[in-house]
Design a protein around this motif. Sequence first.
Motif, PDB file in Angstrom:
ATOM      1  N   HIS B  30      13.969  -3.139  11.346  1.00  0.00           N
ATOM      2  CA  HIS B  30      12.881  -3.375  10.212  1.00  0.00           C
ATOM      3  C   HIS B  30      11.338  -3.456  10.823  1.00  0.00           C
ATOM      4  O   HIS B  30      10.619  -2.932  10.106  1.00  0.00           O
ATOM      5  CB  HIS B  30      13.304  -4.737   9.847  1.00  0.00           C
ATOM      6  N   ILE B  31      11.176  -3.605  12.012  1.00  0.00           N
ATOM      7  CA  ILE B  31      10.033  -3.651  12.532  1.00  0.00           C
ATOM      8  C   ILE B  31       9.570  -2.153  12.647  1.00  0.00           C
ATOM      9  O   ILE B  31       8.318  -1.969  12.495  1.00  0.00           O
ATOM     10  CB  ILE B  31      10.005  -4.498  13.989  1.00  0.00           C
ATOM     11  N   ARG B  32      10.407  -1.540  12.957  1.00  0.00           N
ATOM     12  CA  ARG B  32       9.966  -0.093  13.074  1.00  0.00           C
ATOM     13  C   ARG B  32       9.530   0.525  11.749  1.00  0.00           C
ATOM     14  O   ARG B  32       8.426   1.307  11.677  1.00  0.00           O
ATOM     15  CB  ARG B  32      11.233   0.658  13.545  1.00  0.00           C
ATOM     16  N   GLN B  33      10.189   0.206  10.629  1.00  0.00           N
ATOM     17  CA  GLN B  33      10.069   0.530   9.153  1.00  0.00           C
ATOM     18  C   GLN B  33       8.507  -0.052   8.912  1.00  0.00           C
ATOM     19  O   GLN B  33       7.587   0.662   8.149  1.00  0.00           O
ATOM     20  CB  GLN B  33      10.861  -0.079   8.257  1.00  0.00           C
ATOM     21  N   LEU B  34       8.201  -1.324   9.565  1.00  0.00           N
ATOM     22  CA  LEU B  34       6.819  -1.689   9.069  1.00  0.00           C
ATOM     23  C   LEU B  34       5.714  -0.914  10.039  1.00  0.00           C
ATOM     24  O   LEU B  34       4.907  -0.713   9.477  1.00  0.00           O
ATOM     25  CB  LEU B  34       6.824  -3.268   9.634  1.00  0.00           C
ATOM     26  N   ALA B  37       5.090   2.008   7.832  1.00  0.00           N
ATOM     27  CA  ALA B  37       4.598   1.775   6.816  1.00  0.00           C
ATOM     28  C   ALA B  37       2.996   1.654   6.943  1.00  0.00           C
ATOM     29  O   ALA B  37       2.184   2.414   6.203  1.00  0.00           O
ATOM     30  CB  ALA B  37       5.138   0.421   6.312  1.00  0.00           C
ATOM     31  N   LEU B  38       2.730   1.036   7.996  1.00  0.00           N
ATOM     32  CA  LEU B  38       1.224   0.825   8.747  1.00  0.00           C
ATOM     33  C   LEU B  38       0.555   2.288   8.665  1.00  0.00           C
ATOM     34  O   LEU B  38      -0.527   2.484   8.613  1.00  0.00           O
ATOM     35  CB  LEU B  38       1.194  -0.394   9.574  1.00  0.00           C
ATOM     36  N   PHE B  56       0.125   1.492  -2.247  1.00  0.00           N
ATOM     37  CA  PHE B  56       1.387   0.750  -2.188  1.00  0.00           C
ATOM     38  C   PHE B  56       2.522   1.472  -2.896  1.00  0.00           C
ATOM     39  O   PHE B  56       3.607   1.437  -2.471  1.00  0.00           O
ATOM     40  CB  PHE B  56       1.085  -0.669  -2.729  1.00  0.00           C
ATOM     41  N   LYS B  57       2.008   1.664  -4.095  1.00  0.00           N
ATOM     42  CA  LYS B  57       3.136   2.613  -4.952  1.00  0.00           C
ATOM     43  C   LYS B  57       3.877   3.721  -4.135  1.00  0.00           C
ATOM     44  O   LYS B  57       4.818   3.916  -4.191  1.00  0.00           O
ATOM     45  CB  LYS B  57       2.522   3.060  -6.367  1.00  0.00           C
ATOM     46  N   GLN B  62       8.055   6.094  -0.314  1.00  0.00           N
ATOM     47  CA  GLN B  62       8.621   7.077   1.150  1.00  0.00           C
ATOM     48  C   GLN B  62       9.265   6.129   1.884  1.00  0.00           C
ATOM     49  O   GLN B  62       9.819   6.760   2.653  1.00  0.00           O
ATOM     50  CB  GLN B  62       7.195   7.549   1.645  1.00  0.00           C
ATOM     51  N   LEU B  63       9.369   4.837   1.705  1.00  0.00           N
ATOM     52  CA  LEU B  63      10.049   4.132   2.651  1.00  0.00           C
ATOM     53  C   LEU B  63      11.472   3.640   2.359  1.00  0.00           C
ATOM     54  O   LEU B  63      11.693   3.318   1.098  1.00  0.00           O
ATOM     55  CB  LEU B  63       9.186   2.850   3.074  1.00  0.00           C
ATOM     56  N   PRO B  64      12.384   3.132   3.582  1.00  0.00           N
ATOM     57  CA  PRO B  64      13.583   2.985   3.088  1.00  0.00           C
ATOM     58  C   PRO B  64      13.736   1.450   2.596  1.00  0.00           C
ATOM     59  O   PRO B  64      12.536   0.810   2.459  1.00  0.00           O
ATOM     60  CB  PRO B  64      14.450   3.006   4.485  1.00  0.00           C
ATOM     61  N   ALA B  65      14.871   0.831   2.695  1.00  0.00           N
ATOM     62  CA  ALA B  65      15.125  -0.325   1.522  1.00  0.00           C
ATOM     63  C   ALA B  65      14.335  -1.541   1.672  1.00  0.00           C
ATOM     64  O   ALA B  65      13.698  -1.839   0.875  1.00  0.00           O
ATOM     65  CB  ALA B  65      16.570  -0.766   1.850  1.00  0.00           C
ATOM     66  N   PRO B  66      14.373  -2.366   2.904  1.00  0.00           N
ATOM     67  CA  PRO B  66      13.751  -3.692   2.670  1.00  0.00           C
ATOM     68  C   PRO B  66      12.094  -3.666   2.298  1.00  0.00           C
ATOM     69  O   PRO B  66      11.524  -4.424   1.577  1.00  0.00           O
ATOM     70  CB  PRO B  66      14.082  -4.343   3.789  1.00  0.00           C
ATOM     71  N   VAL B  67      11.579  -2.706   3.260  1.00  0.00           N
ATOM     72  CA  VAL B  67      10.184  -2.488   3.052  1.00  0.00           C
ATOM     73  C   VAL B  67       9.706  -1.946   1.907  1.00  0.00           C
ATOM     74  O   VAL B  67       8.605  -2.308   1.387  1.00  0.00           O
ATOM     75  CB  VAL B  67       9.769  -1.777   4.471  1.00  0.00           C
ATOM     76  N   CYS B  68      10.567  -1.183   1.066  1.00  0.00           N
ATOM     77  CA  CYS B  68      10.075  -0.486   0.095  1.00  0.00           C
ATOM     78  C   CYS B  68      10.170  -1.441  -0.879  1.00  0.00           C
ATOM     79  O   CYS B  68       8.934  -1.360  -1.767  1.00  0.00           O
ATOM     80  CB  CYS B  68      11.526   0.404  -0.464  1.00  0.00           C
ATOM     81  N   SER B  69      10.821  -2.557  -1.190  1.00  0.00           N
ATOM     82  CA  SER B  69      10.893  -3.473  -2.371  1.00  0.00           C
ATOM     83  C   SER B  69       9.553  -4.389  -2.123  1.00  0.00           C
ATOM     84  O   SER B  69       9.029  -4.904  -2.989  1.00  0.00           O
ATOM     85  CB  SER B  69      11.977  -4.308  -2.478  1.00  0.00           C
TER      86      SER B  69
END
Lengths: 68, 170
Positions: B30-34, B37-38, B56-57, B62-69
Amino acid sequence: MITDASILFQIAGIGIIVALIHTILKQMGKEEIAQFATLVGFIIVLVMVINGLSDLFQQIKSVFLFQG
Amino acid sequence: MKWIGALLLISTTTWAGLEWSKKLDKRPKHIRQLINALQILEAEILYSQLPLKDAFKLMARQLPAPVCSFFNRLAMQLSKIDAELEVAWEDSVKELMLISSLGENDKEILLQFGRTLGQHDFTQQQKQIHLTITHLERELEDARDNQFKYSKMVKTLGFLAGLFIIILLF
């Protein structure tokens, strides 16, 4: 004469599992918690043994002092 | 009856251990996803110069599950009339904490970043993003360390604790 040996097996089982927990915690570098777990296991076994011993002393008392 | 109870107890503690180790395993991801995202956000701000709402939209797509929502929610809240970025950000971070395995430190880093978002010009904003990424990378290392160290141990400990309690109650 031992009529019920289940308490022996119980204590043996607790010993084995506490030893396993100790080994795993020690391997992962949590020495303090490992020591603590062993201490807790020891105290539990001690309580069980003391219960048995108090039974024994009650028996001896009732045999030699003729009272319950 | 006794055996059923014993089985239930041992399965409960084992499950708790598995759940805990899953959380430890997922935190680095999850941290990698964040961080990802940044980086996307930086590109959107610097090159396409989109307003934050549209950025943000785009990121949510573009991003996978938890960060996407998380970004979806943020975009939705910003599209309200009297929306304020800081409030929306804090609210979304709280929501993200519930659905992801991120820790308290990560939350603080995100909140601090949210306070700087939209306050500065391009170069300052870029610096803030880089700073946040550095912080997150440090957390990532930490999380990976913890994963290596504890995720297996927690699994075994759950099972052993169940066994221990059963023998005690037997």
